[in-house]
Design an enzyme around this catalytic site. Structure first.
Site, PDB file in Angstrom:
ATOM      1  N   GLU A  43      33.264 -46.011  58.276  1.00 13.12           N
ATOM      2  CA  GLU A  43      32.972 -44.266  57.723  1.00 13.12           C
ATOM      3  C   GLU A  43      32.930 -43.359  58.563  1.00 13.12           C
ATOM      4  OE1 GLU A  43      29.552 -42.372  55.013  1.00 13.12           O
ATOM      5  OE2 GLU A  43      28.988 -44.000  56.359  1.00 13.12           O
ATOM      6  N   LYS A 115      33.348 -41.394  48.168  1.00 16.98           N
ATOM      7  CA  LYS A 115      31.970 -41.924  48.305  1.00 16.98           C
ATOM      8  C   LYS A 115      31.118 -41.253  47.066  1.00 16.98           C
ATOM      9  CE  LYS A 115      27.819 -42.605  51.416  1.00 16.98           C
ATOM     10  NZ  LYS A 115      27.352 -41.823  52.793  1.00 16.98           N
ATOM     11  N   CYS A 160      29.296 -47.081  52.729  1.00 23.38           N
ATOM     12  CA  CYS A 160      28.166 -47.114  53.404  1.00 23.38           C
ATOM     13  C   CYS A 160      26.898 -46.908  52.479  1.00 23.38           C
ATOM     14  CB  CYS A 160      27.912 -45.834  54.129  1.00 23.38           C
ATOM     15  SG  CYS A 160      26.544 -45.904  55.302  1.00 23.38           S
TER      16      CYS A 160
END
Length: 295
Positions: A43, A115, A160
């Protein structure tokens, strides 16, 4: 049956995208030298920077972003599938998107993923994060096929903090993913407590491989990330790991036949049943715009 070598690149990205791109190029080269056909970076490969002025000065649309361009060139040069775990790109309304790019051996983008879940938390010792102040959250789960070995493999995407939301991975597994991905910049504090447990759980409950490249160490902007880039098989067994926070590369062999083998032993995806549930209350009330996973 599809057997191929997958590599995870662990980085310590700083505030300068050009330097980060150089590090990515070097580490991807190491991964290719070790035989990798699929390479994943962490990330925020392109920049980790708390200074909003500096961050926004580097923010560009995806088609003009130098780190995305460098990743495309690397994929083409090495004839690999390169998964740029994520980097910040310009989004509408003055916001950024935390976007992953899956790039094919021809250097063309196969798919992207933004995300979905924003890391808005207050941790112990005064550590606080508000990703929603900077990033526009994604709204769609995604899967994509890549050509590897003698066949193809289907990947599911996350970034994440997404790994704390099992419904995302379940939706991707039900859409045919046999390999789940979760490139990350996990904080050291949360990583020490939850990194291995969460990733192994997502692999086990979906009978999938899990591949998670990570940021690691003390970064230029003062944040500290956990590292421990890791590959896990559908039984929850750790296949390979960088056991620390130093930048580097780890390579492992992925045999996609293992997915069908484990799903035959533990057919929980087939055995799932619909059920009625009470409405969420209090701290668990759904956020505005929450999407319901179907399937």
């Amino acid at each position: 049956m599809t057997v191929f070598k997958a590599a995870l690149v662990q980085m310590r990205s700083g505030v300068d995208p050009a330097r980060n791109a150089e590090t990515m190029e070097r580490l991807v080269g190491e991964a290719v030298a070790k035989g990798a056909h699929y390479v994943q970076t962490p990330e925020m490969t392109g920049i980790l920077c708390r200074d909003k002025t500096v961050f926004r000065a580097h923010l560009k649309p995806a088609e003009a972003d130098p780190v995305v361009a460098a990743a495309r060139a690397l994929a083409r040069r090495h004839a690999i599938t390169l998964h740029l775990g994520s980097t910040a790109v310009e989004a509408p309304g003055g916001m950024a998107a935390n976007r992953a790019f899956l790039i094919g051996p021809d250097g063309e983008t196969i798919t992207t993923y933004d995300k979905i879940h924003m890391f808005d938390v207050d941790l112990d010792k005064g550590e606080s994060w508000r990703e929603s102040a900077t990033y526009q959250p994604g709204t769609e789960a995604n899967v994509a096929d890549i050509a590897v070995g003698e066949g193809t493999a289907r990947l599911g995407f996350a970034v994440c903090y997404d790994m704390r939301f099992p419904e995302l991975f379940r939706a991707e597994a039900l859409a045919g993913a046999g390999i789940l991905t979760a490139p990350a910049a996990f904080t050291r504090q949360t990583g020490e407590a939850h990194w291995h447990i969460l990733l192994r759980a997502r692999a086990i409950e979906n009978n999938c491989f899990m591949l998670a490249a990570a940021q690691g160490g003390l970064h230029e902007d003062g944040r500290e990330t956990f590292g421990h880039s890791i590959a896990i098989d559908p039984w929850g067994r750790v296949l390979a790991e960088i056991t620390g926070d130093e930048p580097g590369v780890v390579v492992t062999e992925i045999d996609t036949a293992r997915v069908a083998e484990i799903r035959a032993k533990i057919p929980n995806l087939k055995n799932r049943r619909r059920f009625e549930a009470p409405a969420p209350r209090g701290d668990c009330a759904p956020a505005s715009g929450e999407a319901e996973a179907r399937g």
